[in-house]
Design a protein around this motif. Structure first.
Motif, short mmCIF file in Angstrom:
data_model
loop_
_atom_site.label_atom_id
_atom_site.label_comp_id
_atom_site.label_asym_id
_atom_site.label_seq_id
_atom_site.Cartn_x
_atom_site.Cartn_y
_atom_site.Cartn_z
N ALA A 60 36.05 -28.17 -4.42
CA ALA A 60 35.61 -28.16 -5.99
C ALA A 60 34.38 -28.96 -6.11
O ALA A 60 33.99 -28.64 -7.33
CB ALA A 60 36.58 -29.63 -6.10
N SER A 61 33.48 -29.40 -5.33
CA SER A 61 32.21 -29.81 -5.47
C SER A 61 31.10 -28.86 -5.43
O SER A 61 30.24 -29.07 -5.89
CB SER A 61 31.65 -30.69 -4.51
N ARG A 62 31.52 -27.57 -5.15
CA ARG A 62 30.69 -26.30 -5.14
C ARG A 62 30.71 -25.58 -6.52
O ARG A 62 31.60 -25.38 -6.98
CB ARG A 62 31.06 -25.52 -4.05
N PRO A 63 29.27 -25.33 -6.71
CA PRO A 63 29.36 -24.64 -8.17
C PRO A 63 30.21 -23.17 -8.05
O PRO A 63 29.91 -22.54 -6.87
CB PRO A 63 28.03 -24.61 -8.42
N PRO A 64 30.66 -22.63 -8.89
CA PRO A 64 31.34 -21.41 -8.77
C PRO A 64 30.13 -20.18 -9.13
O PRO A 64 30.41 -19.69 -10.39
CB PRO A 64 32.48 -21.41 -9.77
N VAL A 65 29.09 -20.04 -8.52
CA VAL A 65 28.34 -19.09 -8.62
C VAL A 65 28.56 -17.84 -8.20
O VAL A 65 27.82 -16.81 -8.69
CB VAL A 65 26.92 -19.50 -8.17
N ARG A 66 29.64 -17.30 -7.53
CA ARG A 66 30.09 -16.08 -7.16
C ARG A 66 31.24 -15.40 -8.15
O ARG A 66 31.73 -14.28 -7.80
CB ARG A 66 30.38 -15.86 -5.67
N THR A 67 31.68 -16.30 -8.92
CA THR A 67 32.63 -15.68 -9.94
C THR A 67 32.06 -15.18 -11.36
O THR A 67 31.03 -15.65 -11.86
CB THR A 67 33.66 -16.74 -10.21
N THR A 68 33.02 -14.48 -12.08
CA THR A 68 32.34 -13.88 -13.28
C THR A 68 32.25 -15.02 -14.21
O THR A 68 31.13 -15.15 -15.08
CB THR A 68 33.34 -12.77 -13.84
N GLY A 69 33.27 -15.99 -14.16
CA GLY A 69 33.26 -17.26 -15.13
C GLY A 69 32.05 -18.07 -14.85
O GLY A 69 31.13 -18.42 -15.60
#
Length: 79
Positions: free
Chosen positions: A15-24
């Protein structure tokens, strides 16, 4: 350490990792970048207005205007 604690730690790490690999996540980065650029653009023009060269506009002539809206006699235009 119990299995529940290990699972909880894995969830917290994920949960602490930023979602940089998703479209959102990419869309969020683009939107924040757009608003940061827009803010920077506005601040740049504000500083240009404060510290930039003066132009002889009606707003600059405000202190020299008379009642009828014309420059006072003998008032030289600012250069």
């Amino acid at each position: 350490m119990s299995a529940a604690e290990i699972a909880d730690n894995k969830w917290e790490l994920e949960a602490s990792r930023p979602p940089v690999r998703t479209t959102g996540g990419i869309l969020q980065i683009l939107i924040i970048g757009f608003f940061a650029g827009l803010f920077g653009w506005m601040v740049m023009f504000a500083f240009q207005g404060i510290f930039g060269a003066r132009r002889d506009t009606l707003a600059d002539q405000y202190g020299r205007l008379t009642v009828d809206g014309k420059p006072a006699p003998g008032a030289a235009p600012a250069q």
